[in-house]
Scaffold this motif. Structure first.
Motif, PDB file in Angstrom:
ATOM      1  N   PHE A 109       0.637  -1.044   0.019  1.00 12.64           N
ATOM      2  CA  PHE A 109       0.082   0.121   0.014  1.00 12.64           C
ATOM      3  C   PHE A 109       1.017   1.314  -0.164  1.00 12.64           C
ATOM      4  N   ALA A 110       0.340   2.441  -0.571  1.00 11.69           N
ATOM      5  CA  ALA A 110       0.846   3.662  -0.465  1.00 11.69           C
ATOM      6  C   ALA A 110       0.077   4.694  -0.434  1.00 11.69           C
ATOM      7  N   PRO A 111       0.378   5.715   0.140  1.00 14.28           N
ATOM      8  CA  PRO A 111      -0.577   7.042   0.405  1.00 14.28           C
ATOM      9  C   PRO A 111      -0.400   7.766  -0.784  1.00 14.28           C
ATOM     10  N   GLY A 121       1.589 -11.043   4.139  1.00 19.38           N
ATOM     11  CA  GLY A 121       2.394  -9.756   4.758  1.00 19.38           C
ATOM     12  C   GLY A 121       1.888  -8.482   4.137  1.00 19.38           C
ATOM     13  N   VAL A 122       2.328  -7.609   4.792  1.00 21.36           N
ATOM     14  CA  VAL A 122       1.770  -6.172   4.549  1.00 21.36           C
ATOM     15  C   VAL A 122       3.121  -5.216   4.336  1.00 21.36           C
ATOM     16  N   ALA A 123       3.094  -4.444   3.354  1.00 21.43           N
ATOM     17  CA  ALA A 123       3.942  -3.452   3.158  1.00 21.43           C
ATOM     18  C   ALA A 123       3.540  -2.022   2.861  1.00 21.43           C
ATOM     19  N   ALA A 124       4.494  -0.923   3.097  1.00 20.96           N
ATOM     20  CA  ALA A 124       4.122   0.589   2.875  1.00 20.96           C
ATOM     21  C   ALA A 124       5.123   0.795   2.155  1.00 20.96           C
ATOM     22  N   GLU A 125       4.821   1.781   1.126  1.00 20.79           N
ATOM     23  CA  GLU A 125       5.862   2.799   0.407  1.00 20.79           C
ATOM     24  C   GLU A 125       5.345   3.969   0.174  1.00 20.79           C
ATOM     25  N   SER A 126       6.257   4.873  -0.549  1.00 23.07           N
ATOM     26  CA  SER A 126       5.918   6.265  -1.172  1.00 23.07           C
ATOM     27  C   SER A 126       6.171   6.191  -2.515  1.00 23.07           C
TER      28      SER A 126
END
Length: 321
Positions: free
Chosen positions: A222-224, A282-287
């Motif tokens: 996911f990413a904002p 699993g979960v991941a965040a990035e920009s």
């Protein structure tokens, strides 16, 4: 918990943070400072590993002009090794395999394992089907990576595009094929359409059961998005952002915060609808943005995703008992 165990599905939900290397020509001291800033941002958050992307020009991605000019970056393996040193966290290095002819890719693999001491790779195929990539196919690259010895890589990953399942209905089959070829985990493209991810996970789970194969770990990414230019870039990358999601984000007083909440809601929906599946998640965040507000929001999002996993897991257990 050992990263290898998490990547090969030990039952816990792993979490990751994705980043890109600094631009090409960045001095060693500047690069170390950038790594240090990221380390400070992540200080209050646990991660299973950092994902270090291999940024390519990808002119042939979709025939549309890039919203932002392409800027070459430092080699992913070089920055990954530095991040591991500065942050003290495990790293997973991405590599666009078709960037090399087969013999050069073999050399790259051996150097990466021996000289950079990187133990985990995620391989990316060509972004287009024009057939002009000079290097090995993704299947061949996976085989080459799996057979590197003295020492070998501990886990090999790949990418998955959930929306492709809605369009072609075959992403579950593709995941099964990649699992059979030796991939231990997958990281999804940025998710803004949760229904597509649910359908893909259901298809993958069913196919694995039919073949008697344990499914590989699938990391939901996911990413904002707080700026319309960021949305334009996401869509150029192939991220499917529905019109309703766009409206929810940009009708809010604080778009970037609204996007974080939307990602939270999307993850909760996916977890609840796939709770009965055997696919480890699993979960991941990035920009995808260089704007400080969106980078800060991506770190906040990492914590939100972790909290959501815990909340939904407790809710599911409560309902089942």
């Amino acid at each position: 918990m050992n990263l290898t165990e998490q990547l090969t599905g030990d039952g816990s939900i792993a979490s990751f943070y994705g980043t890109v290397p600094p631009r090409e020509g960045t001095s060693d001291s500047e690069m170390r400072a950038i790594a240090g800033k990221l380390s400070s941002r992540l200080e209050d958050f646990s991660t299973s590993a950092l994902l270090v992307y291999d940024v390519q020009n990808e002119d042939g991605r979709n025939g549309k002009p890039r919203p932002f000019p392409f800027v070459p970056t430092v080699q992913s393996r070089r920055y990954a090794a530095l991040l591991r040193e500065v942050t003290g966290r495990p790293v997973i290095c991405y590599k666009a395999a078709p960037a090399h002819a087969s013999d050069n890719f073999q050399k790259w693999l051996k150097e990466t394992r021996r000289d950079f001491n990187l133990r985990y790779l995620s391989l990316v195929g060509s972004s287009s089907s024009d057939g002009d990539a000079p290097g090995p196919t993704l299947e061949k690259a996976t085989q080459m990576t799996a057979t590197v010895e003295d020492p070998g890589f501990e886990a090999i990953g790949g990418v998955t595009i959930p929306e492709r399942h809605m369009a072609k209905g075959n992403e579950g089959r593709r995941l099964l094929q990649k699992t059979e070829q030796g991939m231990d985990f997958f990281v999804s493209q940025i998710i803004y359409r949760p229904g597509a991810t649910v359908q893909m996970l259901q298809s993958y789970d069913q196919r694995c059961q039919e073949e008697g194969i344990d499914p590989s770990l699938l990391v939901l990414n996911f990413a904002p998005c707080g700026h319309r230019k960021t949305l334009q870039f996401m869509r150029w990358l192939g991220v499917d952002v529905p019109d309703a999601a766009e409206e929810r984000i940009f009708s809010a007083d604080d778009p970037v915060s609204a996007s974080v909440q939307l990602c939270r809601d999307n993850l909760a929906q996916i977890l609840k609808r796939t709770a009965d599946l055997s696919v480890p998640l699993g979960v991941a965040a990035e920009s995808v943005s260089k704007r400080s507000a969106e980078i800060d929001a991506s770190v906040e999002l990492l914590g939100v995703l972790q909290e959501t996993v815990s909340d939904v897991s407790s809710e599911v257990v409560s309902v089942s008992t």
